[in-house]
Design an enzyme around this catalytic site. Structure first.
Site, PDB file in Angstrom:
ATOM      1  N   GLU A 128      -7.967  -0.035   9.771  1.00 61.92           N
ATOM      2  CA  GLU A 128      -8.802  -1.226   9.637  1.00 61.92           C
ATOM      3  C   GLU A 128     -10.000  -1.158  10.587  1.00 61.92           C
ATOM      4  O   GLU A 128      -9.923  -0.535  11.656  1.00 61.92           O
ATOM      5  CB  GLU A 128      -7.971  -2.465   9.987  1.00 61.92           C
ATOM      6  CG  GLU A 128      -6.771  -2.699   9.078  1.00 61.92           C
ATOM      7  CD  GLU A 128      -7.129  -3.355   7.747  1.00 61.92           C
ATOM      8  OE1 GLU A 128      -8.139  -2.944   7.123  1.00 61.92           O
ATOM      9  OE2 GLU A 128      -6.396  -4.252   7.311  1.00 61.92           O
TER      10      GLU A 128
ATOM     11  N   HIS B 235     -12.069   0.012   5.060  1.00 66.30           N
ATOM     12  CA  HIS B 235     -10.929   0.772   5.589  1.00 66.30           C
ATOM     13  C   HIS B 235     -10.577   1.950   4.679  1.00 66.30           C
ATOM     14  O   HIS B 235     -10.872   1.945   3.488  1.00 66.30           O
ATOM     15  CB  HIS B 235      -9.712  -0.133   5.863  1.00 66.30           C
ATOM     16  CG  HIS B 235      -8.951  -0.579   4.659  1.00 66.30           C
ATOM     17  ND1 HIS B 235      -8.135  -1.687   4.676  1.00 66.30           N
ATOM     18  CD2 HIS B 235      -8.853  -0.091   3.403  1.00 66.30           C
ATOM     19  CE1 HIS B 235      -7.578  -1.834   3.496  1.00 66.30           C
ATOM     20  NE2 HIS B 235      -7.998  -0.887   2.703  1.00 66.30           N
TER      21      HIS B 235
ATOM     22  N   ASP C  63      -0.015   5.502   3.567  1.00 60.27           N
ATOM     23  CA  ASP C  63       0.386   4.344   4.373  1.00 60.27           C
ATOM     24  C   ASP C  63       1.544   3.612   3.722  1.00 60.27           C
ATOM     25  O   ASP C  63       1.915   3.898   2.578  1.00 60.27           O
ATOM     26  CB  ASP C  63      -0.810   3.402   4.590  1.00 60.27           C
ATOM     27  CG  ASP C  63      -1.616   3.150   3.324  1.00 60.27           C
ATOM     28  OD1 ASP C  63      -1.096   3.399   2.218  1.00 60.27           O
ATOM     29  OD2 ASP C  63      -2.770   2.704   3.439  1.00 60.27           O
TER      30      ASP C  63
ATOM     31  N   ASN D 298     -13.474  -3.940   3.132  1.00 53.65           N
ATOM     32  CA  ASN D 298     -13.948  -3.982   4.519  1.00 53.65           C
ATOM     33  C   ASN D 298     -14.223  -2.581   5.079  1.00 53.65           C
ATOM     34  O   ASN D 298     -14.443  -2.413   6.272  1.00 53.65           O
ATOM     35  CB  ASN D 298     -12.936  -4.725   5.404  1.00 53.65           C
ATOM     36  CG  ASN D 298     -11.589  -4.009   5.505  1.00 53.65           C
ATOM     37  OD1 ASN D 298     -11.420  -2.899   5.007  1.00 53.65           O
ATOM     38  ND2 ASN D 298     -10.622  -4.644   6.163  1.00 53.65           N
TER      39      ASN D 298
HETATM   40  P1  PGA Z   1      -7.816  -1.286  -3.927  1.00 53.13           P
HETATM   41  O1  PGA Z   1      -7.567  -0.888  -2.420  1.00 53.13           O
HETATM   42  O2  PGA Z   1      -7.771  -0.013  -4.696  1.00 53.13           O
HETATM   43  O3  PGA Z   1      -6.671  -2.188  -4.276  1.00 53.13           O
HETATM   44  O4  PGA Z   1      -9.145  -1.953  -3.983  1.00 53.13           O
HETATM   45  C1  PGA Z   1      -8.264   0.199  -1.924  1.00 53.13           C
HETATM   46  C2  PGA Z   1      -7.827   0.470  -0.509  1.00 53.13           C
HETATM   47  O5  PGA Z   1      -7.495  -0.495   0.199  1.00 53.13           O
HETATM   48  O6  PGA Z   1      -7.827   1.625  -0.106  1.00 53.13           O
END
Ligand code: PGA
Length: 271
Positions: free
Chosen positions: A149, A144, A73, A142
């Site tokens: 999302e 994702h 992404d 969350n």
């Molecule tokens: P993070 O993000 O490693 O900063 O916790 C993980 C993600 O959003 O895939």
């Protein structure tokens, strides 16, 4: 009878140990298949893994010279050279330190004039590389994966998306600590594209991830927890530190102390 193949779960005593184990697995995969196509995540979680990969590459133990990478992404509307872009992140943590060929590094273009065309271009590029062999994933608090999302529906293919406020907050460090400066929109590989990868390794560390890891593994398959769709894939390794594994029931936990591996039986598809 449970018709769903199990996740493989690996729990490590420390983040350092976890990162070293995954890096060794990637180095082994590169030895078996030098033209490995890797799907790569950004965020805080893979920082230690990328450091281990840099060290293995410097020691001649990981060879990326024939490999290709596709990032999951990218923010929309930031110049690619902006320090907050995921392109810059990847340069800092991995690309400029290993022997990947420039033409084999693929990212979504954060400055794309036509984001829809850019998403289509990316899907074509993944297809013409023969698909993703090994997709590495983090997981958002969350639930994702990539920038898919939680919501009433999910996009299967690479698409333009709006980021939830909690996701913008999680990325604030890349934009001077101010979450309002984190772009509200992004481009992300879709869940269908992720599920077509031949093998998936999902990495989660820290107590804050324990609940979403549990929902991913134990809960119903639902677009409200995008990572739960990984239950539909037959070759997913979930690699956790002890804190992220806190809510995994004992049957899924390794019996031995320290690092270990267990097959984790899935529940049937619900809801
Ligand atoms: P993070 O993000 O490693 O900063 O916790 C993980 C993600 O959003 O895939």
């Amino acid at each position: 009878m449970n018709a769903w193949p199990p996740f493989t779960v690996e729990v490590h005593a420390s983040v350092r140990e976890l990162a070293a184990a995954i890096a060794r697995r990637i180095a082994d995969a590169l030895r078996t298949r030098p033209a490995l196509v890797l799907g790569l995540p950004t965020g805080r979680t893979p920082v230690h893994l990328y450091r281990e990969l840099r060290e293995l590459c410097a020691a001649g133990l990981a060879d990326f010279s024939n490999a290709a990478t596709f990032n999951l992404d990218e923010f929309l509307g930031v110049p690619p050279a902006h320090p907050g872009s995921y392109r810059s992140y990847m340069e800092r943590h991995l690309f400029r330190h290993v022997n990947l060929r420039r033409e084999n590094i693929h990212l979504l273009d954060s400055g794309a004039a036509d984001p829809i065309l850019e998403c289509e271009r990316y899907e074509r590029a993944i297809r013409s590389a023969g698909g993703i062999d090994l997709q590495l994933l983090g997981i958002g608090d969350n639930g994702h994966i990539g920038f898919n999302e939680p919501g009433a529906s999910l996009s299967a293919r690479t698409h333009r998306t709006r980021l939830h406020p909690e996701t913008r907050r999680a990325n604030a460090a890349l934009f001077g600590g101010d979450w309002r400066k984190v772009p509200a929109e992004a481009l992300s590989v879709g869940v269908g594209t992720i599920l077509r990868a031949r093998e998936i390794i999902l990495i989660a560390t820290g107590r804050a991830k324990a609940s979403c890891v549990q929902r991913m593994m134990e809960g119903p398959v639902t677009t409200r927890v995008p990572a739960s769709l990984l239950q539909l894939h037959s070759n997913v390794r979930v690699v956790l530190d002890k804190a992220a594994a806190a809510f995994i029931p004992p049957r899924g936990r390794p019996q031995s102390a320290g690092a270990g591996e267990a097959r984790y039986p899935r529940r049937s598809l619900r809801g």
